[in-house]
Design a protein around this motif. Sequence first.
Motif, short mmCIF file in Angstrom:
data_model
loop_
_atom_site.label_atom_id
_atom_site.label_comp_id
_atom_site.label_asym_id
_atom_site.label_seq_id
_atom_site.Cartn_x
_atom_site.Cartn_y
_atom_site.Cartn_z
N VAL A 107 0.84 -1.20 0.00
CA VAL A 107 0.00 0.00 0.00
C VAL A 107 0.87 1.25 0.00
N GLY A 108 1.92 1.26 0.83
CA GLY A 108 2.81 2.41 0.88
C GLY A 108 3.51 2.66 -0.44
N ALA A 109 3.97 1.60 -1.10
CA ALA A 109 4.66 1.75 -2.37
C ALA A 109 3.73 2.27 -3.45
N VAL A 110 2.52 1.73 -3.52
CA VAL A 110 1.54 2.20 -4.51
C VAL A 110 1.22 3.67 -4.26
N THR A 111 1.01 4.02 -3.00
CA THR A 111 0.72 5.41 -2.65
C THR A 111 1.87 6.32 -3.06
N ALA A 112 3.10 5.90 -2.79
CA ALA A 112 4.27 6.71 -3.15
C ALA A 112 4.36 6.92 -4.66
N VAL A 113 4.12 5.86 -5.43
CA VAL A 113 4.21 5.98 -6.89
C VAL A 113 3.11 6.90 -7.41
N LEU A 114 1.91 6.78 -6.89
CA LEU A 114 0.83 7.67 -7.32
C LEU A 114 1.19 9.12 -7.04
N GLY A 115 1.81 9.36 -5.87
CA GLY A 115 2.26 10.70 -5.55
C GLY A 115 3.35 11.18 -6.49
N GLN A 116 4.30 10.31 -6.81
CA GLN A 116 5.39 10.67 -7.73
C GLN A 116 4.85 10.99 -9.12
N LEU A 117 3.77 10.34 -9.50
CA LEU A 117 3.18 10.56 -10.82
C LEU A 117 2.26 11.78 -10.85
N GLY A 118 2.14 12.47 -9.72
CA GLY A 118 1.42 13.74 -9.71
C GLY A 118 -0.01 13.71 -9.25
N ALA A 119 -0.46 12.62 -8.61
CA ALA A 119 -1.83 12.59 -8.10
C ALA A 119 -2.04 13.74 -7.11
N LYS A 120 -3.15 14.45 -7.25
CA LYS A 120 -3.45 15.58 -6.38
C LYS A 120 -3.81 15.12 -4.97
N ARG A 121 -4.56 14.03 -4.90
CA ARG A 121 -5.03 13.50 -3.62
C ARG A 121 -5.14 11.99 -3.75
N ILE A 122 -4.67 11.27 -2.75
CA ILE A 122 -4.81 9.81 -2.71
C ILE A 122 -5.64 9.47 -1.48
N ARG A 123 -6.76 8.81 -1.71
CA ARG A 123 -7.66 8.47 -0.61
C ARG A 123 -7.70 6.95 -0.46
#
Length: 406
Positions: A107-123
């Motif tokens: 979960v942490g890795a997926v969240t980190a990658v989504l953030g690196q790819l520019g996601a505005k918000r991850i819920r």
Amino acid sequence: MPDAHKNFSRRDWLTLNALAAGAFTATGASATPQSAPSAPAAPVSVAKVHTYDEDLVSQFRKMFDQIGGIGDKVRGKTVAVKLNLTGGNRFEGYTAGETHWVHPKVVGAVTAVLGQLGAKRIRLIESCFGRRRESRLEDKLLSGGWDVNALKNAAPVVEFEDTDSNQGQPYGTFKVAHKPYVFPAFELNHSYHDCDYFVSLGKMKNHEEMGVTMSIKNMFGVTPTALYGGRERIFHYGQVQAPAGAPAEIDPKSNRYEGWRLPRILVDIVGARPIDLAILDGIISTVGGEGPWVLGAKPIKPGILVVGHNCVNTDAVAMATMGYNPRAGRHEAPYRLYKGPNDHPPEQLKPADESFQYADNMMLLAEAVGIGSADLKKIDVRGTPIKDAMFEYEAFWKNQMPKEKS
């Protein structure tokens, strides 16, 4: 060779059907729906990952690239990630996240990658069934030993929501896009429509009533028990109808057996809240059932991750890496079942339409309404070939796997 009941072992089946080469055919069972010619097929990425201590951020970035990338889909967007946190028990020597929950490092890795790819918000979202109504999703994660602060810091904006109720906001009505099997629509928490991109992050494991649970089965948890009450009476068994204000099922006289009923409801749920990205954690998992409360279930270490845009394609490939035929009928593993007699109503142990306990193949049901193809010949598998990633769940469960040399 066939056993005394003329059933082939998993190894016999693999040999006869050339599973390693991906040459699957339909079972021909009368209960199996026909393939929809228009069912889409998208690339699916498979990886062998032996432990949760590997560089999962780099691994997921590579897998997302292998399926064509997701950056343009998540950049500047709100991304909702539905977790699988089924049950609270644990196998001795294991955490829940290792065997039957998705693992916090995944979960942490997926969240980190989504953030690196520019996601505005991850819920991060999941239904915490059985906990106090005022409890938060973070409470359940903490009870499982998760580092919630680390998750919060994995990307610029990370939120958590327990979707088991409406959290003070109106429920949204989600209509099934295809011709529905059982329910025409569902009432769900606002987080399932207050997002631009939706991820089902599930566990690759067996399931006592459904045979397997992956990205599609993970969607059962989107239905809020604060509205529907106990999910089993309404959805599994059809003993009671949906409450006032929630969409009623189409035919209250339809088959009440859960092996017929629930796979169709799961397809209806996916038709109502489509999955944009399916991610499956099979690094460590569970065989023989979905958790330690299931008689005979035990932990295993397949060492597999599977990622894809289309949930049916992804689940089909994942099922093949588990050593199963993704087009199996109800008379074949993993859909020919044995359910604990003390944990189910008597009528659920003796289906009216078969002489054995079964579950219908939810992937073929989804394929039949055009959600996605379960035909491996049509799916572009990238990364590790299925034959190299394969871990035979059924053989391990029956103690047929070769023993590792000490």
